[in-house]
Design a protein around this motif. Structure first.
Motif, PDB file in Angstrom:
ATOM      1  N   PHE A   1       0.853  -1.194   0.000  1.00  0.00           N
ATOM      2  CA  PHE A   1       0.000   0.000   0.000  1.00  0.00           C
ATOM      3  C   PHE A   1       0.883   1.236   0.000  1.00  0.00           C
ATOM      4  O   PHE A   1       2.103   1.161   0.196  1.00  0.00           O
ATOM      5  N   ASP A   2       0.274   2.393  -0.200  1.00  0.00           N
ATOM      6  CA  ASP A   2       1.035   3.632  -0.301  1.00  0.00           C
ATOM      7  C   ASP A   2       1.276   4.259   1.072  1.00  0.00           C
ATOM      8  O   ASP A   2       0.674   3.850   2.081  1.00  0.00           O
TER       9      ASP A   2
ATOM     10  N   TYR B   1       8.007  -0.952  -3.554  1.00  0.00           N
ATOM     11  CA  TYR B   1       8.908  -0.083  -2.808  1.00  0.00           C
ATOM     12  C   TYR B   1       9.560  -0.912  -1.713  1.00  0.00           C
ATOM     13  O   TYR B   1       8.898  -1.714  -1.059  1.00  0.00           O
ATOM     14  N   GLY B   2      10.860  -0.708  -1.496  1.00  0.00           N
ATOM     15  CA  GLY B   2      11.644  -1.631  -0.688  1.00  0.00           C
ATOM     16  C   GLY B   2      11.365  -1.665   0.799  1.00  0.00           C
ATOM     17  O   GLY B   2      11.724  -2.621   1.461  1.00  0.00           O
TER      18      GLY B   2
ATOM     19  N   ASP C   1      16.284  -4.298   6.199  1.00  0.00           N
ATOM     20  CA  ASP C   1      15.051  -4.837   5.643  1.00  0.00           C
ATOM     21  C   ASP C   1      15.143  -5.135   4.152  1.00  0.00           C
ATOM     22  O   ASP C   1      14.215  -5.718   3.585  1.00  0.00           O
ATOM     23  N   THR C   2      16.261  -4.762   3.499  1.00  0.00           N
ATOM     24  CA  THR C   2      16.383  -5.156   2.089  1.00  0.00           C
ATOM     25  C   THR C   2      16.520  -6.671   1.967  1.00  0.00           C
ATOM     26  O   THR C   2      16.002  -7.270   1.020  1.00  0.00           O
TER      27      THR C   2
ATOM     28  N   SER D   1      10.231 -11.590  -1.992  1.00  0.00           N
ATOM     29  CA  SER D   1       9.890 -11.568  -3.420  1.00  0.00           C
ATOM     30  C   SER D   1      10.211 -12.888  -4.112  1.00  0.00           C
ATOM     31  O   SER D   1       9.616 -13.215  -5.142  1.00  0.00           O
ATOM     32  N   LEU D   2      11.116 -13.665  -3.556  1.00  0.00           N
ATOM     33  CA  LEU D   2      11.494 -14.947  -4.158  1.00  0.00           C
ATOM     34  C   LEU D   2      10.570 -16.092  -3.741  1.00  0.00           C
ATOM     35  O   LEU D   2      10.717 -17.216  -4.233  1.00  0.00           O
TER      36      LEU D   2
END
Length: 353
Positions: free
Chosen positions: A123-124, A164-165, A192-193, A200-201
């Motif tokens: 979400f934004d 967004y990361g 948190d990256t 995502s994987l």
């Protein structure tokens, strides 16, 4: 303590007293109802009144609030990982102690996540405080979705689907995080990256809701905003990315998702770091720049044949990647800084039009 909440909200806290009351008020105001939420606050050995505030909150709301007080400062990555081990909600939402969320955030996110069976619902957020959307407008907004069904769609998702990361603008299905051991890097900045890239994987059902539900306060004492010019501490991002590669190798992800891992690594390890250096360093940190080049060439010597990198580049990315072909010097670093500044200025002007 409610053993079957809909959402667990995790809040790491370190010397957050000036903002913590506002954060807590936004959490207590959730329209979904307190009985459907679990709150886990981690006090990371604060030296101000943060722990006292949290103790009062836990005493007032023992059924909803779990307080974990650390005797020594461990950093956000450790705090979030520890809190996740105590989470029991169907979904997990991360909130920083100096930020706030819309009062209907949990209700809206849970409703959409259930309807779409999301692993991750993004979400934004705002970076400048402003009014939230009306409840009617927020609940009437339709999300977009993306399903990962095979290796190709996985690689497209990891490299192309806009995300967004930050860890804080997403709702996560807790079982996904637990089953795959998704974690933050510990004792490092940019922790948190690692979390976001690993998610995502593994995600299969992703949705994006274009509604701002989070106010990301520009706190001058935060880790990112305290970064000074020529601050070598910010090279933690390199260590985090090497951890990411190690995790991918350990998990066997390099076999099926090689191009995705390669793309994410070059963007985060090399391009993002080089952009940060150009924006924050007055003189070339040649040792670090040369190390970055060696690492890319060693780990991914054939990166030029990656179709995702070849066909998705912006002008800025093309410029940053072109530096892999030449050794850095003081002179060409200054020339690069000037070109980066020009491209960033042009991009901002286009965005504002």
């Amino acid at each position: 303590m409610n053993n079957h909440p809909d959402i667990t909200i995790i809040v790491p806290c370190y010397n957050a007293a000036p903002y913590l009351a506002e954060c807590i008020d936004s959490l207590k105001s959730q329209t979904i109802g307190m009985e459907r939420l679990q709150f886990i606050f981690v006090d990371d050995a604060s030296t101000d009144s943060t722990l006292d505030i949290l103790k009062c909150l836990e005493s007032a709301l023992p059924e909803q609030v779990l307080l974990l007080a650390l005797p020594e400062n461990q950093g956000q990555g450790y705090a979030r990982n520890l809190a996740l081990s105590y989470a029991v909600g169907a979904y997990v939402l991360y909130v920083d102690a100096d930020d706030t969320i819309a009062d209907y955030a949990a209700e809206l996110l849970f409703q959409q996540a259930q309807a779409l069976q999301c692993d991750v619902l993004e979400f934004d957020f705002f970076r400048q405080q402003q009014p939230w959307l009306s409840t009617a407008a927020a609940f009437e907004t339709a999300p977009s979705t993306y399903q990962v069904t095979d290796i190709v769609s996985r690689q497209v998702f990891c490299t192309s689907v806009p995300r967004y990361g930050t860890i804080c603008n997403k709702l996560y299905r807790r079982q996904l995080l637990v089953e795959h051991g998704i974690c933050n890097a510990e004792h490092l900045a940019h922790e948190d990256t690692l979390f976001s890239q690993l998610v995502s994987l593994y995600v299969t059902n992703y949705a994006y809701l274009p509604v701002p539900l989070y106010f990301y306060r520009p706190n001058p004492n935060s880790t990112m905003l305290k970064a000074q010019n020529n601050d070598l501490h910010q090279f933690d991002r390199l260590k985090v990315q090497l951890q990411f590669l190690e995790e991918c190798e350990r998990r066997g992800l390099l076999h099926d998702c090689y191009l995705a891992v390669e793309t994410m690594f070059l963007r985060t390890y090399y391009m993002d770091t080089l952009l940060f250096i150009c924006e924050r360093f007055t003189e070339a940190p040649l040792e670090q720049l040369q190390e970055m080049q060696r690492t890319v060439q060693t780990c991914f010597p054939s990166w030029r044949r990656n179709p995702f990198l070849a066909h998705q580049q912006t002008d800025l990315e093309k410029l940053l990647l072109s530096t892999l072909d030449d050794s850095f010097s003081g002179e060409n670093f200054q020339a690069l800084k000037n070109k980066v500044a020009e491209l960033c200025t042009s991009a901002r002007l286009i965005f504002q039009q």
